[in-house]
Write a protein that holds these residues in place. Sequence first.
Motif, mmCIF file in Angstrom:
data_model
loop_
_atom_site.group_PDB
_atom_site.id
_atom_site.type_symbol
_atom_site.label_atom_id
_atom_site.label_comp_id
_atom_site.label_asym_id
_atom_site.label_seq_id
_atom_site.Cartn_x
_atom_site.Cartn_y
_atom_site.Cartn_z
ATOM 1 N N GLY A 321 0.726 -1.324 0.207
ATOM 2 C CA GLY A 321 0.116 -0.099 0.219
ATOM 3 C C GLY A 321 0.964 1.054 0.183
ATOM 4 O O GLY A 321 0.167 2.184 -0.750
ATOM 5 N N VAL A 322 1.572 1.214 0.615
ATOM 6 C CA VAL A 322 2.697 2.461 0.800
ATOM 7 C C VAL A 322 3.737 2.356 -0.331
ATOM 8 O O VAL A 322 3.772 3.674 -0.795
ATOM 9 N N MET A 323 3.792 2.026 -0.792
ATOM 10 C CA MET A 323 5.140 1.862 -2.119
ATOM 11 C C MET A 323 3.960 1.958 -3.240
ATOM 12 O O MET A 323 4.355 2.265 -4.649
ATOM 13 N N LYS A 327 -3.100 7.730 -2.892
ATOM 14 C CA LYS A 327 -3.965 8.034 -1.738
ATOM 15 C C LYS A 327 -4.667 7.017 -0.744
ATOM 16 O O LYS A 327 -4.092 6.510 0.024
ATOM 17 N N ASN A 328 -5.862 6.017 -1.976
ATOM 18 C CA ASN A 328 -6.309 4.992 -1.386
ATOM 19 C C ASN A 328 -5.426 4.417 -0.782
ATOM 20 O O ASN A 328 -5.452 3.411 0.099
ATOM 21 N N ALA A 329 -4.969 3.729 -1.857
ATOM 22 C CA ALA A 329 -3.355 2.726 -1.186
ATOM 23 C C ALA A 329 -2.503 2.754 0.133
ATOM 24 O O ALA A 329 -2.666 1.949 1.454
ATOM 25 N N SER A 486 -4.425 10.865 8.592
ATOM 26 C CA SER A 486 -3.517 11.586 8.212
ATOM 27 C C SER A 486 -1.906 11.110 7.543
ATOM 28 O O SER A 486 -1.299 12.026 8.052
ATOM 29 N N LEU A 487 -2.178 9.595 7.123
ATOM 30 C CA LEU A 487 -1.004 8.959 6.121
ATOM 31 C C LEU A 487 -0.949 10.056 4.965
ATOM 32 O O LEU A 487 0.031 9.951 4.222
ATOM 33 N N THR A 488 -2.444 10.796 4.299
ATOM 34 C CA THR A 488 -2.850 11.178 3.101
ATOM 35 C C THR A 488 -2.088 12.400 3.017
ATOM 36 O O THR A 488 -2.807 12.932 2.082
ATOM 37 N N LYS A 489 -2.194 13.334 3.995
ATOM 38 C CA LYS A 489 -2.177 14.900 4.301
ATOM 39 C C LYS A 489 -1.262 15.368 2.965
ATOM 40 O O LYS A 489 0.176 14.506 2.729
#
Length: 489
Positions: A321-323, A327-329, A486-489
């Motif tokens: 997901g982070v790789m 935004k959705n991943a 908060s991870l997608t800001k």
Amino acid sequence: MVELTYWLMASLLTPIVGALVISRLDKYENIREAITLITALSLFAINIYLYTQLDNAQQAGFVLAEPINGLSISFAVNDFGVMFALIASGLWIATSIYAIGYMRAHKEQHQTRFFTLFAVAIAGVMAVAFSENLFTLFIFYEFLTVSTYPLVTHSGTREAKRGGRKYILILMGSSILFFLPAMIWVYFIAGSLEFVEGGILSGSMDPAWVLPLLVLFILGIGKAGVMPMHKWLPSAMVAPTPVSALLHAVAVVKAGVFSVVKVVVFIFGTDFITESGANTILLWFPLVTIVLASFIALTKDNLKERLAYSTVSQLSYIVLGVMLATKNAVLGAGMHIAMHAFGKIALFFAAGAILVTMHKKAVSDLDGMGRAMPFTFLVFTIGTFSILGIPFFGGMWSKWYLLAGTLGFEGNEFMYWTVLSALAISTLLNTYYLLSIPMRAFFIQNPSYTDIQEAPKACLIGMAIPTIVTLYLFFDPSIFYQLSLSLTK
């Protein structure tokens, strides 16, 4: 802000204080177990309060020490950290209840040491969750490895010692060889190790160097279970089931993927790794792990080993997901930390209940057992459905956003179809190697099992808690959705 800082300190210190009290109660097992539960409940209540005050928590934090000018051991309250703290402390309550029944029924030795070290390990998890910078996270990431080693080797058998050696060597070795140099590299480039929205490396680092640096982090954060740094996790299954459940299905492994997410999002920044193109190449790490670990799980007859390789595979959904860096991943990766935790701990609890009650470890020995242990296998079935991402179970939502993030991936077309194929293959394999267990337990006839023979009541209560939460999270996933945003800001 000062008041919230005291609450943050309380979250970090409560498990330590509990451990000190528990360690003095060897001759008073009822009081010892009561203190364990009170400590777990207190810690969860403190973290709930921090959650309710997140809007006012921007400046809540403190510096414990500053060994080098500009490089501090410090802690702060933030959305993603609170999420990890809530998951671990909440499931510590369920695990403590479960462990009371399990440890007594299994007649485990050194139970005071077990509960003491468990509390110490939870303190390490809280410190990782609230680390304000990469230096602090690294220190307590290592503390967590060392503090859980005696729990892995708790039984003292040759098998436990062998598993413990592999556990400590892989985790400490990967940290020293890869994680530490990567952290030093970041410090000399950026002059800081602070977690910052958007990262700290953009503008300070040539994008060509993102790939080798990020490879060091992926290999160095061995707790994330990305192949080839995964073998410690199956080896750790020699530990008592409560350890396997909370620490090696939730706290330790989630500390690994939590660290990967923090590094990618707050050190590199998702925009920077996308710009460099490194993420497209590094997708192969989680993709190979997702598929290969699923195939290996398929071959394992030992139930806990099968669940361990399932965990290896599922952890890489978070890394994937982070790789992908959409935004959705990234949102799905954050949510999967929570959703997988509740589903997988239910599976490990069920495996422990089977061991305590029927003294069986092999999947091939479970035929017809569902008639004797209907509640246990119902829990296993619900946990399985959540892991698979089926509707009406919490795991659906993290898989939903991971898939949505994959569909929004703008890399080359070959990688796009490779990711979709890997997810499809893994889901099919997961369905077979997990769902076949309750199917054969409920639907294969076995005259050996006629009467109900469930685990001790404390185990059943502990099993019920994550199972109910897994069902609830389908209807209201908002808490983990909002915290992961908060991870997608």
